[in-house]
Write a protein that holds these residues in place. Structure first.
Motif, mmCIF file in Angstrom:
data_model
loop_
_atom_site.group_PDB
_atom_site.id
_atom_site.type_symbol
_atom_site.label_atom_id
_atom_site.label_comp_id
_atom_site.label_asym_id
_atom_site.label_seq_id
_atom_site.Cartn_x
_atom_site.Cartn_y
_atom_site.Cartn_z
ATOM 1 N N THR A 64 -25.108 -6.704 35.203
ATOM 2 C CA THR A 64 -25.194 -5.598 34.249
ATOM 3 C C THR A 64 -25.008 -4.266 34.959
ATOM 4 O O THR A 64 -24.334 -3.361 34.446
ATOM 5 N N ALA A 65 -25.596 -4.139 36.150
ATOM 6 C CA ALA A 65 -25.459 -2.901 36.915
ATOM 7 C C ALA A 65 -24.016 -2.659 37.333
ATOM 8 O O ALA A 65 -23.521 -1.519 37.299
ATOM 9 N N GLN A 66 -23.304 -3.709 37.715
ATOM 10 C CA GLN A 66 -21.907 -3.564 38.119
ATOM 11 C C GLN A 66 -21.032 -3.177 36.929
ATOM 12 O O GLN A 66 -20.114 -2.365 37.061
ATOM 13 N N VAL A 67 -21.314 -3.752 35.784
ATOM 14 C CA VAL A 67 -20.559 -3.388 34.575
ATOM 15 C C VAL A 67 -20.824 -1.929 34.223
ATOM 16 O O VAL A 67 -19.909 -1.182 33.848
ATOM 17 N N SER A 68 -22.091 -1.490 34.363
ATOM 18 C CA SER A 68 -22.430 -0.083 34.097
ATOM 19 C C SER A 68 -21.678 0.834 35.047
ATOM 20 O O SER A 68 -21.172 1.894 34.641
ATOM 21 N N ASP A 69 -21.580 0.442 36.321
ATOM 22 C CA ASP A 69 -20.824 1.243 37.300
ATOM 23 C C ASP A 69 -19.349 1.318 36.905
ATOM 24 O O ASP A 69 -18.700 2.349 37.094
ATOM 25 N N PHE A 70 -18.823 0.240 36.367
ATOM 26 C CA PHE A 70 -17.430 0.198 35.952
ATOM 27 C C PHE A 70 -17.155 1.259 34.884
ATOM 28 O O PHE A 70 -16.108 1.917 34.897
ATOM 29 N N TYR A 71 -18.123 1.434 33.968
ATOM 30 C CA TYR A 71 -17.929 2.347 32.844
ATOM 31 C C TYR A 71 -18.556 3.730 33.047
ATOM 32 O O TYR A 71 -18.471 4.576 32.157
ATOM 33 N N GLU A 72 -19.149 3.985 34.207
ATOM 34 C CA GLU A 72 -19.769 5.292 34.416
ATOM 35 C C GLU A 72 -18.705 6.374 34.549
ATOM 36 O O GLU A 72 -17.512 6.090 34.782
ATOM 37 N N ASP A 73 -19.110 7.637 34.404
ATOM 38 C CA ASP A 73 -18.171 8.751 34.549
ATOM 39 C C ASP A 73 -17.506 8.686 35.919
ATOM 40 O O ASP A 73 -18.187 8.614 36.952
ATOM 41 N N GLY A 74 -16.190 8.697 35.930
ATOM 42 C CA GLY A 74 -15.460 8.624 37.190
ATOM 43 C C GLY A 74 -15.327 7.214 37.728
ATOM 44 O O GLY A 74 -14.785 7.025 38.827
ATOM 45 N N GLY A 75 -15.820 6.218 36.983
ATOM 46 C CA GLY A 75 -15.758 4.837 37.430
ATOM 47 C C GLY A 75 -14.380 4.216 37.245
ATOM 48 O O GLY A 75 -13.409 4.882 36.865
ATOM 49 N N LEU A 76 -14.320 2.917 37.497
ATOM 50 C CA LEU A 76 -13.039 2.221 37.478
ATOM 51 C C LEU A 76 -12.361 2.250 36.114
ATOM 52 O O LEU A 76 -11.141 2.303 36.012
ATOM 53 N N SER A 77 -13.156 2.240 35.052
ATOM 54 C CA SER A 77 -12.569 2.324 33.714
ATOM 55 C C SER A 77 -11.782 3.622 33.556
ATOM 56 O O SER A 77 -10.616 3.607 33.122
ATOM 57 N N GLU A 78 -12.402 4.743 33.888
ATOM 58 C CA GLU A 78 -11.726 6.036 33.759
ATOM 59 C C GLU A 78 -10.551 6.149 34.726
ATOM 60 O O GLU A 78 -9.503 6.719 34.377
ATOM 61 N N GLN A 79 -10.716 5.625 35.937
ATOM 62 C CA GLN A 79 -9.627 5.689 36.913
ATOM 63 C C GLN A 79 -8.389 4.938 36.414
ATOM 64 O O GLN A 79 -7.260 5.405 36.570
ATOM 65 N N THR A 80 -8.619 3.781 35.806
ATOM 66 C CA THR A 80 -7.506 2.977 35.305
ATOM 67 C C THR A 80 -6.815 3.668 34.140
ATOM 68 O O THR A 80 -5.578 3.705 34.052
#
Length: 241
Positions: A60-76
């Motif tokens: 859950t923590a890794q998924v949260s990091d993925f979607y955090e501001d500036g995380g991998l979701s935003e980068q992609t």
């Protein structure tokens, strides 16, 4: 539909007679497109508010990091938007005004396979094998062995060993805007759809998939993923405005 990952995991499951001399040898970029579609009719695109993530091992923590501001979701998302703007398309703020929807998806999956370790190289296994897990290959309770595994004479015959492989796939898609809106309208008027209702089809006119092996070096993974993205667009000259 086929729904790689930019920094955290880039891998392709498989067995090889010999380990690759470099991970670049196993990286793969594949593009698909509708050869009956005129891409010159597209001028505007819309980006969703996040990257779709599918995973079977991230916490859950890794998924949260993925979607955090500036995380991998935003980068992609930023990467995909940058590439389409660079081709001459204009980004709009509403899917209602877009000729196509630019959709990024990342799959991060873990698979475990049990092999029987015995005399010779991977006794009982079809061909020599090698796997990549956290820190490469065979994972013990708190440790792992090295990258390539000889058979030690004291190792008993027929011992099962679990090989963990972490796979990732980055997928970019161009969803036709008109067909997307048609599907949404149909769903709104068919809250309980039946097979005979003949729903409209969602038109996807271009798709790119980037794959390869993961390593513990996130920057190295990122460089290879970006190279794959470059290859995907280089393979698709028909997208240029």
């Amino acid at each position: 539909m086929l729904l790689f990952v930019l920094a955290a995991a880039i891998s392709l499951a498989g067995c090889h007679k010999d380990p690759p001399k470099s991970y670049e040898e196993t990286d793969m970029t594949v593009t698909y497109y509708n050869d009956g579609f005129d891409f010159s009719t597209y001028n505007t695109f819309f980006l969703p508010d996040s990257t779709l993530l599918k995973t079977n091992y991230m916490s859950t923590a890794q998924v949260s990091d993925f979607y955090e501001d500036g995380g991998l979701s935003e980068q992609t998302l930023a990467l995909l938007g940058e590439r389409f703007r660079g081709l001459g398309y204009s980004e709009v703020l509403s899917a209602d005004d877009a000729d196509f929807i630019a959709v990024p998806t990342i799959l991060m999956m873990k698979s475990d396979e049990t092999v029987w370790y015995g005399p010779g190289w991977w006794w009982g296994y079809p061909g020599y094998g090698w796997g990549i897990g956290i820190g490469f290959g065979f994972k013990g309770a708190d440790d792992y062995w090295g990258w390539w595994y000889p058979v030690y004479p004291w190792y008993p015959q027929g011992v099962p060993v679990t090989v963990s492989t972490y796979t990732g796939t980055m997928v970019f898609e161009m969803l036709d805007g008109e067909s997307y809106r048609t599907v949404l309208e149909w769903e709104a008027t068919h809250p309980d759809p039946q097979p005979e209702d003949n729903p409209p089809k969602l038109e996807i006119n271009w798709q790119a998939m980037i794959e390869g092996y993961s390593t513990d070096d996130g920057e190295y993974n990122r460089e290879r993923a970006l190279r794959g993205v470059d290859e995907a667009f280089a393979q698709s000259p028909y997208l240029n405005k």
